[in-house]
Scaffold this motif. Structure first.
Motif, PDB file in Angstrom:
ATOM      1  N   GLN A  11      23.497  25.374  19.192  1.00 31.05           N
ATOM      2  CA  GLN A  11      23.079  25.113  20.571  1.00 31.05           C
ATOM      3  C   GLN A  11      23.912  25.922  21.557  1.00 31.05           C
ATOM      4  O   GLN A  11      23.372  26.473  22.528  1.00 31.05           O
ATOM      5  CB  GLN A  11      23.189  23.617  20.866  1.00 31.05           C
ATOM      6  CG  GLN A  11      22.189  22.775  20.084  1.00 31.05           C
ATOM      7  CD  GLN A  11      22.462  21.277  20.196  1.00 31.05           C
ATOM      8  OE1 GLN A  11      23.594  20.870  20.499  1.00 31.05           O
ATOM      9  NE2 GLN A  11      21.465  20.460  19.939  1.00 31.05           N
ATOM     10  N   ALA A  12      25.207  26.000  21.326  1.00 33.66           N
ATOM     11  CA  ALA A  12      26.064  26.802  22.198  1.00 33.66           C
ATOM     12  C   ALA A  12      25.669  28.267  22.140  1.00 33.66           C
ATOM     13  O   ALA A  12      25.615  28.962  23.168  1.00 33.66           O
ATOM     14  CB  ALA A  12      27.528  26.619  21.805  1.00 33.66           C
ATOM     15  N   ARG A  13      25.371  28.738  20.952  1.00 35.11           N
ATOM     16  CA  ARG A  13      24.964  30.135  20.783  1.00 35.11           C
ATOM     17  C   ARG A  13      23.656  30.409  21.521  1.00 35.11           C
ATOM     18  O   ARG A  13      23.436  31.506  22.053  1.00 35.11           O
ATOM     19  CB  ARG A  13      24.823  30.464  19.301  1.00 35.11           C
ATOM     20  CG  ARG A  13      24.505  31.930  19.010  1.00 35.11           C
ATOM     21  CD  ARG A  13      24.453  32.211  17.525  1.00 35.11           C
ATOM     22  NE  ARG A  13      25.773  32.077  16.912  1.00 35.11           N
ATOM     23  CZ  ARG A  13      26.081  31.211  15.957  1.00 35.11           C
ATOM     24  NH1 ARG A  13      25.152  30.377  15.493  1.00 35.11           N
ATOM     25  NH2 ARG A  13      27.301  31.178  15.453  1.00 35.11           N
ATOM     26  N   ALA A  14      22.779  29.427  21.580  1.00 30.99           N
ATOM     27  CA  ALA A  14      21.485  29.597  22.240  1.00 30.99           C
ATOM     28  C   ALA A  14      21.585  29.506  23.760  1.00 30.99           C
ATOM     29  O   ALA A  14      20.621  29.822  24.458  1.00 30.99           O
ATOM     30  CB  ALA A  14      20.497  28.549  21.726  1.00 30.99           C
ATOM     31  N   GLY A  15      22.742  29.061  24.260  1.00 32.31           N
ATOM     32  CA  GLY A  15      22.935  29.053  25.700  1.00 32.31           C
ATOM     33  C   GLY A  15      23.224  27.709  26.327  1.00 32.31           C
ATOM     34  O   GLY A  15      23.264  27.602  27.566  1.00 32.31           O
ATOM     35  N   ALA A  16      23.426  26.658  25.535  1.00 38.85           N
ATOM     36  CA  ALA A  16      23.738  25.350  26.110  1.00 38.85           C
ATOM     37  C   ALA A  16      25.029  25.424  26.927  1.00 38.85           C
ATOM     38  O   ALA A  16      26.044  25.942  26.456  1.00 38.85           O
ATOM     39  CB  ALA A  16      23.875  24.308  25.004  1.00 38.85           C
ATOM     40  N   ASP A  17      24.984  24.888  28.125  1.00 42.52           N
ATOM     41  CA  ASP A  17      26.189  24.817  28.946  1.00 42.52           C
ATOM     42  C   ASP A  17      27.088  23.675  28.491  1.00 42.52           C
ATOM     43  O   ASP A  17      28.318  23.739  28.649  1.00 42.52           O
ATOM     44  CB  ASP A  17      25.814  24.595  30.415  1.00 42.52           C
ATOM     45  CG  ASP A  17      25.025  25.753  30.988  1.00 42.52           C
ATOM     46  OD1 ASP A  17      25.505  26.897  30.889  1.00 42.52           O
ATOM     47  OD2 ASP A  17      23.927  25.510  31.526  1.00 42.52           O
ATOM     48  N   ILE A  18      26.480  22.629  27.952  1.00 43.53           N
ATOM     49  CA  ILE A  18      27.193  21.454  27.454  1.00 43.53           C
ATOM     50  C   ILE A  18      26.482  20.988  26.193  1.00 43.53           C
ATOM     51  O   ILE A  18      25.242  20.999  26.135  1.00 43.53           O
ATOM     52  CB  ILE A  18      27.181  20.300  28.481  1.00 43.53           C
ATOM     53  CG1 ILE A  18      27.878  20.714  29.778  1.00 43.53           C
ATOM     54  CG2 ILE A  18      27.824  19.041  27.918  1.00 43.53           C
ATOM     55  CD1 ILE A  18      27.700  19.697  30.915  1.00 43.53           C
ATOM     56  N   VAL A  19      27.236  20.590  25.175  1.00 42.86           N
ATOM     57  CA  VAL A  19      26.644  19.925  24.015  1.00 42.86           C
ATOM     58  C   VAL A  19      27.034  18.448  24.075  1.00 42.86           C
ATOM     59  O   VAL A  19      28.134  18.100  24.484  1.00 42.86           O
ATOM     60  CB  VAL A  19      27.079  20.565  22.675  1.00 42.86           C
ATOM     61  CG1 VAL A  19      26.544  21.988  22.574  1.00 42.86           C
ATOM     62  CG2 VAL A  19      28.586  20.539  22.517  1.00 42.86           C
ATOM     63  N   ALA A  20      26.087  17.593  23.678  1.00 41.57           N
ATOM     64  CA  ALA A  20      26.263  16.157  23.916  1.00 41.57           C
ATOM     65  C   ALA A  20      25.946  15.355  22.658  1.00 41.57           C
ATOM     66  O   ALA A  20      24.786  15.014  22.402  1.00 41.57           O
ATOM     67  CB  ALA A  20      25.363  15.716  25.068  1.00 41.57           C
TER      68      ALA A  20
END
Length: 329
Positions: free
Chosen positions: A160-169
């Protein structure tokens, strides 16, 4: 001094006076709008138990995001409905997974840069059995294997971070998940991506409509083996303390309205940014009253959100985000 010298109504008699003496404020930028992403194109499928909420294909989600950005809403919380499911929930970390594709599409639109993109990091929408990790045991005796779930959540967070998420929850309530995700993201080069932990998530009857929206109803058993029981607040404080120690950057309490005491206790004890999730059942319950004419829609919507802010939440995840932003604007 007491009445008649002291008259509390002096500060309430006009709209201007009430505005001047208002203690708690709510702005669109403090609201987070959940989106349910699904495969296809041009898909806008109504969720029967949540009036005004839809399963959206990515192109439709981009349109919805544009409306949110124009309203000044602070961010989006993304959930995914994959094309297929399996026992481990591998669609959660697939590079071409539904949330990953959604994140890339939203990030590619320069007009949406005001929105913080939050990826829900859980496996329940992606597993064939509807639980938040791989199972051990069968039928009513089945349970999620906590430690086997951690590397899968870590893999999902990195994806998710690699795809562009600003925050993971992370919302699954597995023990040790924040530390596992932090280690994995740091190693993968995403040390700057924050973790917003659903650190106080209760096993609640108020999640019912969400399970229709996300197609995540457990096929057997329930989630009370890993989500907290509603009677416990000291346990919630322990959960939060552990997640903070593991590296959580932000906290989220869920549900919001029935757990205002938890929000207040968290605010008084911890200094991290704190959000609260006004969940699907809270939304649907109010809508049922609106449809019957039992409550004033606009006033009850804002009052429910002010209660959450007053309890101590810095921001609110709510399906009322667009409606409230229009009223506040």
């Amino acid at each position: 001094m007491h009445f008649p010298v002291t008259r509390m109504r002096r500060l309430r008699k006009t709209s201007a006076m009430r505005s001047l003496t208002q203690e708690t404020f709510l702005q669109p930028s403090q609201l987070i709008y959940p989106l349910f992403l699904c495969p296809g194109e041009g898909v806008r499928k109504p969720i029967s138990s949540m009036p005004g909420v839809f399963n959206l294909s990515i192109d439709e989600a981009v349109k919805e995001a544009a409306e949110c950005a124009a309203l000044g809403i602070g961010g989006l919380l993304l959930f995914g409905l994959p094309e297929s499911k399996d026992a481990e929930g591998s669609g959660a970390w697939a590079e071409d997974g539904i949330v990953q594709r959604g994140l890339r599409a939203l990030k590619a639109d320069a007009s949406l840069r005001s929105l913080v993109l939050i990826a829900d990091t859980c496996l329940c929408e992606y597993t064939s059995h509807g639980h938040c990790g791989p199972l051990e045991g069968e039928g009513v005796d089945c349970t999620v294997n906590n430690d086997a779930t951690l590397p899968l959540l870590a893999r999902t967070a990195v994806s998710q971070a690699r795809a562009g998420a600003d925050i993971v929850a992370p919302s699954d309530m597995m023990d040790g998940r924040v530390a596992a995700m932090r280690d994995a993201m740091d190693e993968a080069g995403f040390a700057e991506t924050p973790i917003m932990s659903y650190a106080a998530k209760f096993a609640s009857a108020f999640y019912g409509p969400f399970r229709e929206a996300a197609d995540s109803t457990p096929q057997a058993g329930d989630r009370r083996g890993y989500q907290m029981q509603s009677a416990n607040i000291r346990e919630a404080m322990r959960e939060i303390e552990l997640d903070v120690a593991e590296g959580a950057d932000m906290l989220l309490a869920k549900p919001a309205g029935p757990y205002l005491d938890v929000i207040r206790a968290t605010r008084e004890r911890f200094d991290l940014p704190l959000g609260a999730y006004q969940v699907s059942g809270e939304y649907s319950m109010l809508h049922a009253a609106f449809e019957r004419g039992w409550l004033d829609r606009d006033r009850a919507t804002l009052e429910s959100l002010f209660a959450i802010r007053r309890a101590g939440a810095d921001f609110i995840v709510t399906y009322f985000a667009k409606d409230a932003a229009k009223l506040l604007g």
